[in-house]
Design an enzyme around this catalytic site. Structure first.
Site, mmCIF file in Angstrom:
data_model
loop_
_atom_site.group_PDB
_atom_site.id
_atom_site.type_symbol
_atom_site.label_atom_id
_atom_site.label_comp_id
_atom_site.label_asym_id
_atom_site.label_seq_id
_atom_site.Cartn_x
_atom_site.Cartn_y
_atom_site.Cartn_z
ATOM 1 N N ARG A 151 0.823 -1.337 -0.038
ATOM 2 C CA ARG A 151 -0.106 0.011 -0.006
ATOM 3 C C ARG A 151 0.800 1.232 -0.079
ATOM 4 O O ARG A 151 0.704 2.226 -0.829
ATOM 5 C CB ARG A 151 -0.843 0.105 1.171
ATOM 6 C CG ARG A 151 -2.226 0.738 1.383
ATOM 7 C CD ARG A 151 -2.695 -0.108 2.609
ATOM 8 N NE ARG A 151 -2.172 -1.263 2.910
ATOM 9 C CZ ARG A 151 -2.108 -2.444 2.518
ATOM 10 N NH1 ARG A 151 -3.218 -2.900 1.727
ATOM 11 N NH2 ARG A 151 -1.682 -3.533 2.970
ATOM 12 N N THR A 152 1.816 1.398 0.919
ATOM 13 C CA THR A 152 2.301 2.766 1.218
ATOM 14 C C THR A 152 3.092 2.912 -0.082
ATOM 15 O O THR A 152 3.375 4.059 -0.747
ATOM 16 C CB THR A 152 3.034 2.661 2.405
ATOM 17 O OG1 THR A 152 2.464 2.161 3.505
ATOM 18 C CG2 THR A 152 3.799 4.149 2.719
ATOM 19 N N LYS A 194 24.937 -4.938 0.884
ATOM 20 C CA LYS A 194 26.453 -5.255 0.852
ATOM 21 C C LYS A 194 27.146 -4.686 1.963
ATOM 22 O O LYS A 194 28.372 -4.886 1.894
ATOM 23 C CB LYS A 194 26.837 -4.692 -0.624
ATOM 24 C CG LYS A 194 26.368 -5.164 -1.642
ATOM 25 C CD LYS A 194 26.797 -4.851 -2.940
ATOM 26 C CE LYS A 194 26.012 -4.988 -4.319
ATOM 27 N NZ LYS A 194 26.760 -3.992 -5.578
ATOM 28 N N ARG A 205 11.224 3.487 3.482
ATOM 29 C CA ARG A 205 10.866 2.322 4.683
ATOM 30 C C ARG A 205 12.079 1.723 5.220
ATOM 31 O O ARG A 205 12.682 1.019 4.004
ATOM 32 C CB ARG A 205 9.671 1.548 4.327
ATOM 33 C CG ARG A 205 9.270 0.557 5.324
ATOM 34 C CD ARG A 205 8.078 -0.091 4.916
ATOM 35 N NE ARG A 205 6.865 0.938 5.182
ATOM 36 C CZ ARG A 205 5.523 0.589 5.252
ATOM 37 N NH1 ARG A 205 5.225 -0.889 5.011
ATOM 38 N NH2 ARG A 205 4.936 1.359 5.591
ATOM 39 N N HIS A 214 5.547 6.448 11.505
ATOM 40 C CA HIS A 214 4.921 6.324 10.139
ATOM 41 C C HIS A 214 3.994 7.551 9.916
ATOM 42 O O HIS A 214 3.125 7.538 9.833
ATOM 43 C CB HIS A 214 3.986 5.003 10.072
ATOM 44 C CG HIS A 214 3.486 4.624 8.550
ATOM 45 N ND1 HIS A 214 3.854 5.569 7.423
ATOM 46 C CD2 HIS A 214 3.035 3.582 8.171
ATOM 47 C CE1 HIS A 214 3.432 4.871 6.384
ATOM 48 N NE2 HIS A 214 3.077 3.596 6.837
HETATM 49 C C1 NCD Z 1 1.324 -0.120 8.605
HETATM 50 C C2 NCD Z 1 2.684 0.207 8.487
HETATM 51 O O1 NCD Z 1 3.396 -0.439 7.607
HETATM 52 O O2 NCD Z 1 3.090 0.394 9.657
HETATM 53 N N1 NCD Z 1 0.464 -0.256 6.879
HETATM 54 C C3 NCD Z 1 0.669 0.513 6.372
HETATM 55 O O3 NCD Z 1 1.432 1.480 6.040
HETATM 56 N N2 NCD Z 1 -0.514 0.923 5.644
HETATM 57 C C4 NCD Z 1 0.543 -1.150 9.330
HETATM 58 C C5 NCD Z 1 1.015 -2.591 9.398
HETATM 59 O O4 NCD Z 1 1.821 -3.041 8.860
HETATM 60 O O5 NCD Z 1 0.382 -3.385 10.311
#
Ligand code: NCD
Length: 305
Positions: free
Chosen positions: A56-57, A85, A106, A134
Site C-alpha cells: 500500500r504505502t 552489501k 521505509r 509512520h
Molecule cells: C502499516 C505499517 O506499515 O506500519 N501499514 C501501512 O503502512 N499501511 C501497518 C501494518 O503493517 O500493520
C-alpha cells in the site's frame, strides 16, 4: 503556506497549523485525483526506497507522484540493495540525492529515518522506520477522521491491538493530540501496551487516556482504530502465536453504533470481513485518502502546492 521543515520523519514535527495547512491542500488534491491527474510536478523524480515489505504505502506514494505528473524510481527488498552489501544509510542517501528530487524510504530500524534525513540533500519522507514512526499514515488517518466525522476537536478514539510495536498508532497519537478535547482509549494485551514515549506525551499535554484489555466496553466513541499484531517485531514466535488473536471485531459488536472503523491495513483476523459491508467500515476509503494526502505532501515539500 509552505511547511516549516524540509524533511518529514516524525509527526512530532507538525503543529496544528501545519496539519490544518495540509488538510487545506488535500481539498485541491481530491479534485485533481477525481479528474485523473495534473502536471504540477512534471520533471520531478521521486525515489521510492522500501527496505521492508509494503504494498500500500509504496504504491500509494508512487500513485501520488504519477497523478501529479512526476516520475518514480524505485528500489525494494533489503537483499537486493547496496545496504545488504554493507553500504550505510547515509551513503545510500547521498547517492540517491543525486538521482531524485524527493525520497520516501521505509526501513526496519527505528531511527533510520532520522539518520537518512540528517544527510539527504533533497526532501526526505519517512515511510515507516521499524516500530518508530509512520507520519504519512497518520496524516492520511487525520484526513480520514476529518472526512468521516466532520471534526478533529473533541474526537473520542479507541486504539486496539499492538500499541507497542504499531508505528501508526504512535504517529497518530502525536497528531490527534494537537487538537482540543481529544480522548484516547487504549486497548491492548498487557504485553503490547502503548509505549512510554506516547503516554508521557499525553501526560505532558494533559490529554485524557485510559488503558484497558477489554474492547467491547470501548466501542462507544467516534473512531475505533484497529491494528495488526506486528509479527515481524517479535523475537519469540510463540509469544506472537499467543497474542495474535487477542482482538477480533465482528459486525455484531457494531449493531446500533455510529462508530467509524479504521485500520491502516494489511488486516489479518482483527476485523472480520462481515464488517466490510457496514457503513462504519472506513478502511478502504482510508486507502484513497492516502493517495490524496501523499499528493498534498509531495507538492508541499517540493514547494509547489
Ligand atoms: C502499516 C505499517 O506499515 O506500519 N501499514 C501501512 O503502512 N499501511 C501497518 C501494518 O503493517 O500493520
Amino acid at each position: 503556506m509552505p511547511l516549516p521543515f524540509k524533511h518529514l520523519t516524525s509527526t512530532k514535527q507538525l503543529s496544528r497549523e501545519d496539519m490544518d495547512a495540509i488538510l487545506a491542500v488535500t481539498k485541491d488534491m481530491e479534485i485533481v485525483l477525481e479528474k485523473g491527474g495534473t502536471d504540477l510536478l512534471e520533471g520531478k523524480v521521486l525515489a521510492s526506497l522500501f527496505y521492508e515489505p509494503s504494498t500500500r504505502t509504496r504504491l500509494s506514494f508512487e500513485t501520488a507522484m504519477h497523478r501529479l505528473g512526476g516520475s518514480v524510481i524505485t528500489a525494494d527488498g533489503l537483499q537486493f540493495s547496496s545496504l545488504y552489501k554493507g553500504e550505510t544509510i547515509e551513503d545510500t542517501m547521498m547517492v540517491v540525492s543525486q538521482y531524485a528530487d524527493i525520497i520516501a524510504m521505509r526501513h526496519p530500524e527505528q531511527g533510520s529515518a532520522d539518520r537518512a534525513a540528517s544527510v539527504a540533500e533533497v526532501p526526505f519522507i519517512n515511510a515507516g522506520d521499524g516500530p518508530g514512526q509512520h507520519p504519512t499514515q497518520a496524516i492520511l488517518d487525520m484526513l480520514t477522521i476529518f472526512k468521516e466525522r466532520g471534526k478533529l476537536d473533541g474526537i473520542k478514539i479507541t486504539m486496539v491491538g499492538d500499541l507497542m510495536y504499531g508505528r501508526t498508532v504512535h504517529s497518530l497519537s502525536f497528531l490527534l493530540g494537537l487538537y482540543n478535547d481529544v480522548t484516547f482509549t487504549l486497548v491492548s494485551p498487557e504485553e503490547l501496551k502503548m509505549p512510554e514515549k506516547v503516554t508521557s506525551f499525553f501526560d505532558e499535554k494533559g490529554i485524557a487516556y485510559t488503558e484497558t484489555e477489554n474492547i467491547e466496553e470501548a466501542l462507544d466513541g467516534d473512531i475505533v482504530y484497529m491494528t495488526r499484531i506486528q509479527q515481524e517485531r517479535f523475537a519469540d514466535k510463540s509469544e506472537y502465536d499467543r497474542l495474535k488473536n487477542s482482538y477480533v471485531l465482528e459486525a455484531h459488536h457494531l449493531t446500533g453504533k455510529d462508530i467509524t472503523v479504521m485500520h491502516p491495513l494489511p488486516r489479518l483476523k482483527e476485523i472480520s470481513t462481515d464488517v466490510d459491508r457496514l457503513p462504519n467500515a472506513a478502511y478502504f476509503r482510508e486507502v484513497r485518502n492516502g493517495v490524496i494526502a501523499r499528493m498534498a505532501l509531495l507538492a508541499m515539500l517540493l514547494g509547489k502546492a
